[in-house]
Design an enzyme around this catalytic site. Structure first.
Site, PDB file in Angstrom:
ATOM      1  N   SER A 273      -9.515  10.754 -22.802  1.00 55.50           N
ATOM      2  CA  SER A 273      -9.677   9.301 -22.823  1.00 55.50           C
ATOM      3  C   SER A 273     -11.108   8.890 -22.482  1.00 55.50           C
ATOM      4  O   SER A 273     -12.038   9.401 -23.097  1.00 55.50           O
ATOM      5  CB  SER A 273      -8.664   8.690 -21.860  1.00 55.50           C
ATOM      6  OG  SER A 273      -8.351   7.397 -22.268  1.00 55.50           O
ATOM      7  N   HIS A 413      -0.499   8.683 -25.345  1.00 52.10           N
ATOM      8  CA  HIS A 413      -1.835   8.940 -24.801  1.00 52.10           C
ATOM      9  C   HIS A 413      -1.726   9.802 -23.545  1.00 52.10           C
ATOM     10  O   HIS A 413      -1.222   9.339 -22.520  1.00 52.10           O
ATOM     11  CB  HIS A 413      -2.420   7.564 -24.459  1.00 52.10           C
ATOM     12  CG  HIS A 413      -3.823   7.569 -23.977  1.00 52.10           C
ATOM     13  ND1 HIS A 413      -4.881   7.871 -24.803  1.00 52.10           N
ATOM     14  CD2 HIS A 413      -4.351   7.274 -22.765  1.00 52.10           C
ATOM     15  CE1 HIS A 413      -6.010   7.757 -24.119  1.00 52.10           C
ATOM     16  NE2 HIS A 413      -5.718   7.397 -22.874  1.00 52.10           N
TER      17      HIS A 413
HETATM   18  C1  GCU Z   1      -8.453   2.013 -21.795  1.00 52.95           C
HETATM   19  C2  GCU Z   1      -9.685   1.876 -22.659  1.00 52.95           C
HETATM   20  C3  GCU Z   1      -9.944   3.145 -23.456  1.00 52.95           C
HETATM   21  C4  GCU Z   1      -9.975   4.339 -22.563  1.00 52.95           C
HETATM   22  C5  GCU Z   1      -8.725   4.390 -21.724  1.00 52.95           C
HETATM   23  C6  GCU Z   1      -8.676   5.497 -20.654  1.00 52.95           C
HETATM   24  O1  GCU Z   1      -7.319   2.075 -22.577  1.00 52.95           O
HETATM   25  O2  GCU Z   1      -9.490   0.758 -23.494  1.00 52.95           O
HETATM   26  O3  GCU Z   1     -11.167   3.044 -24.160  1.00 52.95           O
HETATM   27  O4  GCU Z   1     -10.136   5.521 -23.299  1.00 52.95           O
HETATM   28  O5  GCU Z   1      -8.573   3.175 -21.012  1.00 52.95           O
HETATM   29  O6  GCU Z   1      -9.691   6.020 -20.257  1.00 52.95           O
HETATM   30  O7  GCU Z   1      -7.587   5.775 -20.184  1.00 52.95           O
END
Ligand code: GCU
Length: 434
Positions: A273, A413
């Site tokens: 992420s 995710h």
């Molecule tokens: C949010 C953000 C993302 C990121 C994510 C994370 O969803 O919008 O860009 O990758 O957090 O780091 O969990």
């Protein structure tokens, strides 16, 4: 000019607003038909119009140019103080009977004697107990503290603020219940399984480098390395938090010689992420990372910015302005004018192996946009006679590719055991490990 004329002009003007600016307050787009059409910057065409045809020309002309463009427009330029900073490494503990005898465990402290305002970071490393020669390893930042990566009670709970924490910090004499966060990230790191597979693991808490909120830089490395400290006024293109975290990954690699069981020439930098975005930028800025792994990194990571799908540039620069160079938000609504897009970031890894992982339900991260970055980076791998991804069509579930690998798995995710299965096979293949 009468009111009616003014109104008409206003309507005409609004009608001309670029799609993403006009849609800023709207729901994210998950309709492929509306992802938009775009022309990407050509990886092999320099800004002066000349084309690179060989790996040497790429390395001497186009690669440095692209790196500079990402610094100036996306992640920010590191100051000299960061480029010159030398870390101090102190081994706090070496425990030969860790993870029920599977591993030797190190706790290592890193700081900057010349910038004592930075409290430094604590690195946790596991190496397989019975390694007879230096082993390849994964190096990455964790979200919740080293104690969250493992269940081992002897790892101290990180005293720093934990992002979005569901656990209360100690306050006004009320004891902390942060102990409950022990092991909370275990399923993302699976240290026992990595040991059984013959790989080492090195990790640290990203908030030790810089806490993740707008003012976090003041107590992080960016504040400590700026001459004015908290009084710093950030100029537009100075480094953002992603660059600071990536800098931290490089400093962790600097410290690896303190662990003789690890082979620094076989280090895969990995992140999930926002820390996947960070792993990519670390791989781009530090060629010592011999494999680069981006898991669900999405916007600002592997996903193409010109696509209007899931998270957009407008959303990410509004919610997380501290991650990037200040000027990036200026491209909202005119993404097509960016001299970069994220396929060029992936191309900066060439000829090193790079793996991009996506999850089917993680539409926010735009799995197809992540694939397309990998595909378009292939032109540069071709200069080295290496195979990238097989074609422009997003393949759906499964794993494919060679020097550029892509996989899509079912589910949300996350960084899961299935993702690790793909990354382990990838590293084994490229490092010739059985
Ligand atoms: C949010 C953000 C993302 C990121 C994510 C994370 O969803 O919008 O860009 O990758 O957090 O780091 O969990």
């Amino acid at each position: 000019m009468d009111l009616r004329t003014l109104f008409t002009l206003g309507t005409l003007f609004l009608g001309c607003l670029p799609v993403s600016a006009a849609s800023s307050a709207q729901e994210p787009n998950y309709d492929e038909e509306k992802a938009g059409s775009y022309v990407l910057p050509d990886p092999l065409q320099c800004l002066n119009g000349s084309r690179v045809a060989t790996a040497k020309e790429w390395e001497q002309e186009r690669r440095p140019e692209i790196l500079r463009l990402f610094e100036e427009h996306v992640y920010g330029v590191r100051p000299q103080s960061a480029l010159q900073a030398r870390i101090r490494v102190a081994v706090l503990a070496r425990e030969p009977e860790a993870l029920q005898g599977r591993a030797t465990r190190y706790r290592i402290r890193l700081d900057l004697p010349e910038a004592p305002r930075w409290a430094g970071l604590e690195m946790l490393a596991y190496v397989p107990a019975h390694a007879t020669a230096p082993v390849p390893f994964f190096l990455g930042l964790n979200f919740e503290g080293n104690h969250a990566v493992t269940w081992e009670p002897s790892i101290p709970v990180n005293p720093g603020r934990i992002r979005d924490s569901q656990w209360r910090p100690p306050r006004n004499g009320v004891p902390s219940d942060w102990e409950k966060s022990r092991g909370s990230e275990y399923s993302r790191w699976l240290p026992e399984e990595l040991m059984d597979a013959g790989f080492g693991l090195v990790t640290a808490y990203y908030g030790d480098i810089e806490p993740d909120w707008a003012e976090g830089w003041k107590s992080g490395v960016r504040g400590a390395l700026s001459p004015e400290g908290e009084g710093t006024k950030w100029r537009g293109n100075e480094w953002g938090a992603i660059s600071a975290w990536a800098w931290g990954l490089s400093r962790m690699l600097d410290a690896v010689p303190a662990i003789p069981e690890l082979d620094p020439s076989r280090c895969a930098v990995i992140g999930h992420s926002r820390l996947g975005k960070t792993a990519l930028w670390a791989g781009a800025t530090d060629p010592r990372f011999s494999v680069v792994i981006s898991n669900d990194s999405g916007e600002g990571g592997a996903a193409l910015m010109r696509r209007n799908y899931g998270e957009t540039l407008e959303v990410i620069t509004r919610r997380f302005p501290h991650w990037f160079a200040g000027g990036l938000a200026g491209f909202v609504g005119r993404e097509r004018e960016l001299p970069t897009d994220q396929h060029l970031l992936v191309a900066l890894m060439a000829p090193r192996p790079v793996a991009i992982g996506s999850a089917e339900e993680d539409r926010w991260a735009d799995p197809r946009g992540e694939y397309l970055s990998g595909w378009h980076a292939g032109a540069v791998y071709g200069l080295y006679g290496k195979q990238g991804l097989p074609g422009p069509d997003w393949p759906g579930l499964g794993v494919l590719g060679d020097a550029v690998q892509y996989h899509l798995r079912q589910g949300p995710h996350d960084l899961t055991r299935e993702d690790w299965t793909h990354y382990l096979a990838f590293c084994r293949r490229h490092w010739g490990v059985r």
